[in-house]
Scaffold this motif. Sequence first.
Motif, short mmCIF file in Angstrom:
data_model
loop_
_atom_site.label_atom_id
_atom_site.label_comp_id
_atom_site.label_asym_id
_atom_site.label_seq_id
_atom_site.Cartn_x
_atom_site.Cartn_y
_atom_site.Cartn_z
N SER A 1 16.22 -24.48 -46.91
CA SER A 1 15.09 -25.26 -46.40
C SER A 1 14.04 -24.35 -45.76
N THR A 2 12.78 -24.77 -45.87
CA THR A 2 11.69 -24.03 -45.23
C THR A 2 11.60 -24.35 -43.74
N ALA A 3 12.28 -25.42 -43.32
CA ALA A 3 12.31 -25.77 -41.89
C ALA A 3 13.39 -24.90 -41.23
N PRO A 4 13.01 -23.98 -40.34
CA PRO A 4 13.98 -23.03 -39.76
C PRO A 4 15.19 -23.71 -39.10
N ASP B 1 16.83 -48.79 -44.37
CA ASP B 1 17.62 -48.78 -45.61
C ASP B 1 17.77 -47.33 -46.08
N VAL B 2 18.93 -46.76 -45.87
CA VAL B 2 19.20 -45.36 -46.19
C VAL B 2 19.05 -45.09 -47.69
N ASN B 3 19.24 -46.11 -48.52
CA ASN B 3 19.22 -45.93 -49.97
C ASN B 3 17.84 -46.17 -50.59
N ASP B 4 16.79 -46.27 -49.79
CA ASP B 4 15.44 -46.52 -50.30
C ASP B 4 14.90 -45.24 -50.95
N ALA B 5 15.04 -45.14 -52.27
CA ALA B 5 14.64 -43.93 -53.00
C ALA B 5 13.13 -43.69 -52.94
N ALA B 6 12.35 -44.76 -52.97
CA ALA B 6 10.88 -44.61 -52.92
C ALA B 6 10.46 -44.02 -51.58
N ALA B 7 11.07 -44.50 -50.50
CA ALA B 7 10.74 -43.99 -49.17
C ALA B 7 11.17 -42.53 -49.04
N LEU B 8 12.33 -42.19 -49.62
CA LEU B 8 12.80 -40.81 -49.56
C LEU B 8 11.86 -39.88 -50.32
N SER B 9 11.39 -40.33 -51.47
CA SER B 9 10.45 -39.54 -52.27
C SER B 9 9.12 -39.38 -51.53
N GLU B 10 8.66 -40.44 -50.90
CA GLU B 10 7.40 -40.40 -50.12
C GLU B 10 7.54 -39.42 -48.96
N LEU B 11 8.68 -39.47 -48.28
CA LEU B 11 8.92 -38.56 -47.15
C LEU B 11 8.95 -37.11 -47.62
N MET C 1 29.34 -31.19 -47.89
CA MET C 1 29.11 -29.74 -47.88
C MET C 1 28.17 -29.28 -48.99
N ALA C 2 28.19 -29.96 -50.14
CA ALA C 2 27.29 -29.57 -51.24
C ALA C 2 25.83 -29.75 -50.83
N SER C 3 25.53 -30.88 -50.19
CA SER C 3 24.16 -31.12 -49.72
C SER C 3 23.78 -30.14 -48.62
N SER D 1 7.42 -35.82 -50.22
CA SER D 1 6.08 -35.35 -50.64
C SER D 1 5.12 -35.20 -49.46
N THR D 2 5.27 -36.04 -48.43
CA THR D 2 4.31 -35.98 -47.32
C THR D 2 4.74 -35.05 -46.20
N ASN D 3 6.06 -34.89 -46.02
CA ASN D 3 6.53 -34.06 -44.91
C ASN D 3 7.89 -33.44 -45.27
N PRO D 4 7.89 -32.34 -46.04
CA PRO D 4 9.14 -31.74 -46.50
C PRO D 4 10.10 -31.36 -45.37
N ALA D 5 9.58 -30.89 -44.25
CA ALA D 5 10.45 -30.49 -43.14
C ALA D 5 11.18 -31.70 -42.56
N LEU D 6 10.47 -32.81 -42.39
CA LEU D 6 11.09 -34.03 -41.88
C LEU D 6 12.09 -34.58 -42.89
N HIS D 7 11.77 -34.46 -44.18
CA HIS D 7 12.70 -34.88 -45.24
C HIS D 7 13.99 -34.08 -45.14
N ASP D 8 13.88 -32.75 -44.97
CA ASP D 8 15.06 -31.92 -44.88
C ASP D 8 15.88 -32.25 -43.63
N LEU D 9 15.22 -32.55 -42.55
CA LEU D 9 15.92 -32.92 -41.32
C LEU D 9 16.67 -34.24 -41.52
N TRP D 10 16.04 -35.19 -42.21
CA TRP D 10 16.69 -36.47 -42.52
C TRP D 10 17.93 -36.23 -43.39
N MET D 11 17.77 -35.40 -44.41
CA MET D 11 18.89 -35.10 -45.30
C MET D 11 20.01 -34.37 -44.56
#
Length: 202
Positions: free
Chosen positions: A124-127, A83-93, A115-117, A95-105
């Motif tokens: 991002s801190t993930a190179p 579920d792409v719209n799961d806000a709780a899972a996105l927030s968890e991701l 383009m704005a996103s 907080s636990t793994n910012p680099a993986l969150h940025d890759l997902w985004m």
Amino acid sequence: MNQKRISLSLKENINMVRSELSSEEQFFEQAIVTERFIKKYKNVIVAIAVAIAVGVVGVVAYRAYEENRVEKSNLALEKLMKDVNDAAALSELKSTNPALHDLWMLSLSAAKGDMASLEKLKGSTAPFVSDLSSYQTANTPKMLDDYAMKQESIYKDLALVQGAILLMKENKMDEAHEKLSRVSVDSALGKVAAALLHYGVK
């Protein structure tokens, strides 16, 4: 003769007792030296033992924390894949793994052409995420050239080819030729650049 034997036996016994006393003296001497050493460096020895124990506990605790963090981020990513719209899972991701969150985004933003996103992800801190979002948002020859000038650019040659094509469309052949000449010959795009130099630019 009997007296000689007794005398020899007595001498042997005396020598044996002396050697036993000597080895016992050495043992006691070593014990005293060790005791003095321990008394003298007692605090240092205790401090070293405590430091080793704390270090071992720290390593074990850190490994447990890392395993827990990875497990949480994997579960959050799994939920987001369902579920792409799961806000709780996105927030968890996040907080636990910012680099993986940025890759997902990045994957979502690139798929939508948001383009704005993508602009936000340039910081991002993930190179890899930072680099790819910088490449994705470069849409003019100048922006592509700026991207290609960065030493750590992953898509340097592709940016040069794309910039040259945009310049060719604007009929700026000399600038396009200059960009194509900067494409590495060993690159996968080396033949494309050579073909464009031969057919498209001259």
